[in-house]
Write an enzyme that holds these catalytic residues in place. Structure first.
Site, PDB file in Angstrom:
ATOM      1  N   SER A   1     -52.197 -31.458  32.942  1.00 26.35           N
ATOM      2  CA  SER A   1     -52.021 -32.021  34.288  1.00 26.35           C
ATOM      3  C   SER A   1     -50.764 -31.562  35.003  1.00 26.35           C
ATOM      4  CB  SER A   1     -52.023 -33.556  34.208  1.00 26.35           C
ATOM      5  OG  SER A   1     -53.283 -34.030  33.796  1.00 26.35           O
TER       6      SER A   1
ATOM      7  N   GLU B   1       0.786  -1.227   0.000  1.00 27.59           N
ATOM      8  CA  GLU B   1       0.000   0.000   0.000  1.00 27.59           C
ATOM      9  C   GLU B   1       0.827   1.290   0.000  1.00 27.59           C
ATOM     10  OE1 GLU B   1      -3.569   0.401   0.012  1.00 27.59           O
ATOM     11  OE2 GLU B   1      -3.324  -1.651  -0.702  1.00 27.59           O
TER      12      GLU B   1
END
Length: 682
Positions: A364, A89
Site C-alpha cells: 500500500s 636499529e
C-alpha cells in the site's frame, strides 16, 4: 734490520690487500651496480597511504587500505621516537656513510661468540639506510648478491639524500605488524593515538617491533631492551628508563578504525560506489580523506530502533527458525544526504543491504502515487469514492474480487478517508477510473518504479511491483521537497593526500552545513507535480499518522506525515514517513518471503520509524509543512467531506481546496418518495 724487513713485508701485504679490496669492490660495483633501480625517485616519495572514511562530525568510521599507513614528515616525528629506533636499529646512523664497518665487525665477533656458545647477543649489521634500500628496491632473499646490491644502493642513497630524508623514508615504510606500515599507522594501531602523543615506553615498544613485528608475547622484554639501548647511547637516563619500564603497555585489542557494526552497511555502500568511480588503486592506496553524510547520533538511533523491533519479534520464535530481517534509511529530502542507514540485523551475520539491494513488493505504500494522479486531474481530497463490492472484474485471465482488510464496505467515502485508512476496494475503483497506465505513471515519474517497466497491470498499481527501500524513500521525498527527485548522497566531499578536493560520483564539492538553507538546485528540471496537489497529498499523509493506519508513527510535539504498507499474507511490511526536513523509511520481512504471522503488520514498521524520529527530532521546534499559494482551507466532516456547519457530527478536520473545489453537498434527508441517496464519483 730484521724488523725493517718484516715491517716492509707487512706494509706490502697491507698495500696489496687494500689494492685488491678496492679492485674487488670496483668489480662488484661494475657487476652489480649497473642494473640497480632508480633510487633518485625517492626524492619525491609518495607511499601508499590508507584512505579514511569519516562521519559528518569528523569522527573516524573505517579505513580502506592494502597496507595501513599514515605518512609522517620528519618534522613531526618526536625526537624520543627517532632516538628509540636509532638505538635499537643503527647506533651509528648519524655518522656512517650508508654501511657501518664498525657494526659489521661487531656483528661478526658477536655472532661468532654466540655460535661458540658464549653469552653474546646474535645481531645483524644492516644499517637503516640499507633497510631502506632493501624495503624499496630489493627482495628479502638471503643471498650475497642481494647484500652487495643493498650496500651499493645504501652508499648511493647517502650521497644523494640527507640523513633526515632517509630516516623519514624508513619510519614511514617499515613494517610493524598487523598490516601497519610506518610509525604513524602503528601508533594508531597499537595505542589509538598520533605519534606526537606517544610516551617513552610506547616509543620503545614501536622501535622493538621491526625485529619481530607479529610477536607480541615478548613485547615487554623487547621494549625494555630498547630502553636499555637508549640509556647506553645517552638518549635517556637510567631513571627515565626505569619509569618507562614500569608502565603497563595498554595495547589495543583491536584497531579503533574498525568501526562499530552500526556503520558497516553504510560504509560498504560508500566503498562499492567509490570503487566503481575512483578505482581500486586510488581508493586503497592514495590516502583519501572521505567526508560522508552519516550522522553518528542518528545512525545509532536508527540501528537501535530497528534491532529493538526485530528482537521483539524474533524472541518469540523458536530456535532454528529464520530470523526476521529489516532495514531503515533516513535522509534530507532536499539534498539527498543520507544521515542513517541500517541494512539488516547484523552486518557480520549478513552483508546484504536490505535498504539498497533488496527488491521487494511495496504494497500500500504505492497508493499515495495513485491518488496523486487523481488530485492532479482535478479531484479534491474530499471527492467521494464508492467502497462497495466489486464482482466479476476480469483483467486478462485474472478474475479480481478485491477486499478490504476489515472485510467491510462503507459506501461513499472521501478520497482522504480511503487513503488514510488504506482501504483496498476504493483504490481499485480509482485505478479502474484513471487507467492502469496513468496510475502507474506517477510512481514511475517519482522514481519508485523504473521508466521502462514491463507488463503494466492492475496488480502493479496496487503494490505488487518490486523496488528498494531507498528508491521508495526517494519517491516520497518529492512530496515534501517541492516535487523533485533527488539522488541519494553518501559523500559530502573527498580530498586527496595533498588536500585537493576530488569530484566524481555523487560527490559535492562544498561541505554541507546543516545551519544553512538548502543549496540552490543546479538542475533546471521542472517539478514532477504541481505544488497544490503535492500539498494536498502531504496533508492526507499527515492524516494517515494522526487518524489512520500510521498512528504508531506519531512523534509527540512534531508534525509527521507518512504511509503504511503491507503485502499479501503480510510477507513484507513498510512505513515511509517524514517531517518537514527529514524523511525515513522502514522495511521488515524475511529474506526468503513468508508470512509474518498473526498480529504482525505495518504498525511494526511505523513503530521503528517513531522510535528513530523521537531521537532525530529531540530538541527541535515543530515545523509544519509549507503551504503553497492559492489554496483555501475549510472545516469539513472527515467521514463525509461535508462542510462542518452542515454536518457537525463526527470528526471535524481542516481541508485544503484548490480554486473551484469545495466541500461535498450536505446529505439530503431520506424520504419515502426519493429513497436513500447512494453512489459517488466512482
Amino acid at each position: 734490520m730484521k724488523f725493517k724487513k718484516i715491517l716492509k713485508i707487512f706494509l706490502n701485504i697491507l698495500f696489496w690487500g687494500f689494492t685488491f679490496s678496492i679492485a674487488a669492490l670496483a668489480v662488484l660495483v661494475f657487476i652489480y651496480g649497473n642494473d640497480l633501480p632508480d633510487y633518485k625517485k625517492l626524492a619525491t616519495y609518495a607511499p601508499p597511504v590508507a584512505t579514511r572514511l569519516y562521519a559528518s562530525d569528523g569522527s573516524l568510521l573505517i579505513e580502506y587500505a592494502e597496507e595501513r599507513r599514515v605518512f609522517i614528515d620528519y618534522a613531526d616525528l618526536p625526537p624520543q621516537l627517532i632516538n628509540a629506533f636509532i638505538a635499537a636499529e643503527d647506533q651509528n646512523f648519524w655518522t656512517h656513510p650508508g654501511i657501518d664497518v664498525q657494526g659489521i665487525t661487531r656483528a661478526l665477533v658477536n655472532n661468532g661468540l654466540h655460535m661458540l656458545g658464549f653469552d653474546a647477543r646474535f645481531s645483524g649489521a644492516s644499517t637503516i639506510t640499507q633497510q631502506v634500500a632493501k624495503n624499496f628496491f630489493l627482495t628479502s632473499e638471503r643471498t650475497i648478491s642481494r647484500k652487495i646490491k643493498e650496500a651499493i644502493l645504501a652508499l648511493r642513497l647517502e650521497r644523494t639524500f640527507s640523513k633526515q630524508h632517509i630516516l623519514t623514508l624508513y619510519m614511514n615504510q617499515i613494517y610493524l605488524g598487523a598490516r601497519a606500515y610506518g610509525v604513524g599507522s602503528a601508533a594508531l594501531m597499537y595505542f589509538n593515538k598520533p605519534v606526537s602523543e606517544l610516551t617513552l615506553s610506547e616509543c620503545a615498544f614501536l622501535a622493538a617491533l621491526p625485529k619481530a613485528p607479529n610477536n607480541r608475547e615478548d613485547a615487554i622484554a623487547r621494549r625494555n631492551y630498547v630502553l636499555k639501548r637508549m640509556v647506553d647511547e645517552g638518549y635517556i637516563t637510567k631513571a627515565d628508563a626505569d619509569v618507562a619500564a614500569s608502565e603497563p603497555l595498554n595495547i589495543n585489542s583491536g584497531f579503533t578504525a574498525q568501526m562499530e557494526e552500526d556503520f558497516q552497511y553504510f560504509a560498504e555502500d560508500v566503498r562499492r560506489q567509490l570503487l566503481e568511480s575512483l578505482g581500486r588503486e586510488t581508493l586503497y592506496n592514495e590516502g583519501l580523506y572521505i567526508k560522508t553524510t552519516i550522522v553518528p547520533e542518528l545512525q545509532h538511533a536508527a540501528s537501535d530502533a530497528l534491532n529493538k523491533e526485530l528482537d521483539r519479534y524474533n524472541s518469540i520464535r523458536g530456535e532454528g527458525e529464520p530470523k526476521l530481517q529489516g532495514a531503515i534509511i533516513a535522509m534530507n529530502p532536499y539534498t539527498g544526504r543520507i544521515v542513517a542507514m541500517a541494512g539488516g540485523r547484523s552486518f557480520n551475520e549478513s552483508s546484504f543491504n536490505r535498504a539498497t539491494q533488496a527488491m521487494r513488493q511495496i504494497g500500500s505504500t504505492i497508493k499515495p502515487f495513485v491518488y496523486l494522479a487523481a488530485l492532479e486531474r482535478g479531484m479534491s481530497p474530499e471527492s467521494l469514492i464508492l467502497d462497495a463490492p466489486i464482482v466479476g472484474w476480469r483483467e486478462d485471465d485474472t478474475l479480481w474480487k478485491p477486499e478490504n482488510y476489515d472485510k467491510k464496505f462503507l459506501g461513499d467515502i472521501p478520497l482522504r478517508y480511503a487513503l488514510e485508512t488504506s482501504r483496498n476496494v476504493p483504490a481499485v475503483r480509482m485505478v479502474q477510473s484513471l487507467g492502469v497506465e496513468n496510475a502507474i505513471e506517477v510512481a514511475q515519474r517519482f522514481g519508485v518504479y523504473p521508466p521502462d517497466l514491463k507488463n503494466i497491470n492492475l496488480s502493479l498499481a496496487l503494490g505488487s511491483g518490486e523496488t528498494t527501500l531507498q528508491r521508495l524513500v526517494q519517491g516520497y521525498s518529492a512530496f515534501v521537497n517541492g516535487g523533485y527527485v533527488i539522488e541519494p548522497k553518501l559523500v559530502d566531499y573527498i580530498e586527496d593526500r595533498y588536500g585537493r578536493v576530488l569530484g566524481g560520483g555523487n560527490v559535492t564539492l562544498v561541505e554541507w552545513n546543516e545551519e544553512l538553507l538548502p543549496p540552490e538546485r543546479i538542475s533546471e528540471a521542472q517539478p514532477l507535480s504541481d505544488p497544490q496537489s503535492l500539498y494536498q497529498m502531504v496533508s492526507i499523509l499527515q492524516g494517515v499518522v494522526e487518524r489512520g493506519t500510521g498512528k504508531q508513527a506519531r512523534v509527540p510535539g512534531h508534525t509527521i506525515a507518512g504511509k503504511t504498507g503491507t503485502t499479501n499474507d503480510v510477507k513484507d511490511i513498510w512505513f515511509v514517513g517524514f517531517s518537514k526536513n527529514l524523511i525515513a523509511g522502514v522495511y521488515l520481512g524475511f529474506d526468503l518471503p513468508q508470512p509474518l504471522g498473526k498480529g504482525a503488520g505495518s504498525h511494526m514498521a511505523a513503530r521503528v520509524f517513531a522510535d528513530f524520529m523521537k531521537v532525530a527530532l529531540a530538541g527541535e521546534t515543530n515545523q509544519p509543512f509549507s503551504v503553497p499559494d492559492g489554496l483555501t482551507f475549510m472545516r469539513v466532516n472527515r467521514n463525509t467531506g461535508v462542510a462542518a456547519f452542515d454536518d457537525p457530527n463526527g470528526t471535524i478536520i481542516t481541508e485544503a481546496f484548490k480554486a473551484g473545489q469545495k466541500p461535498n453537498p450536505a446529505p439530503q434527508k431520506e424520504t419515502k418518495e426519493s429513497g436513500p441517496v447512494v453512489g459517488g464519483v466512482f
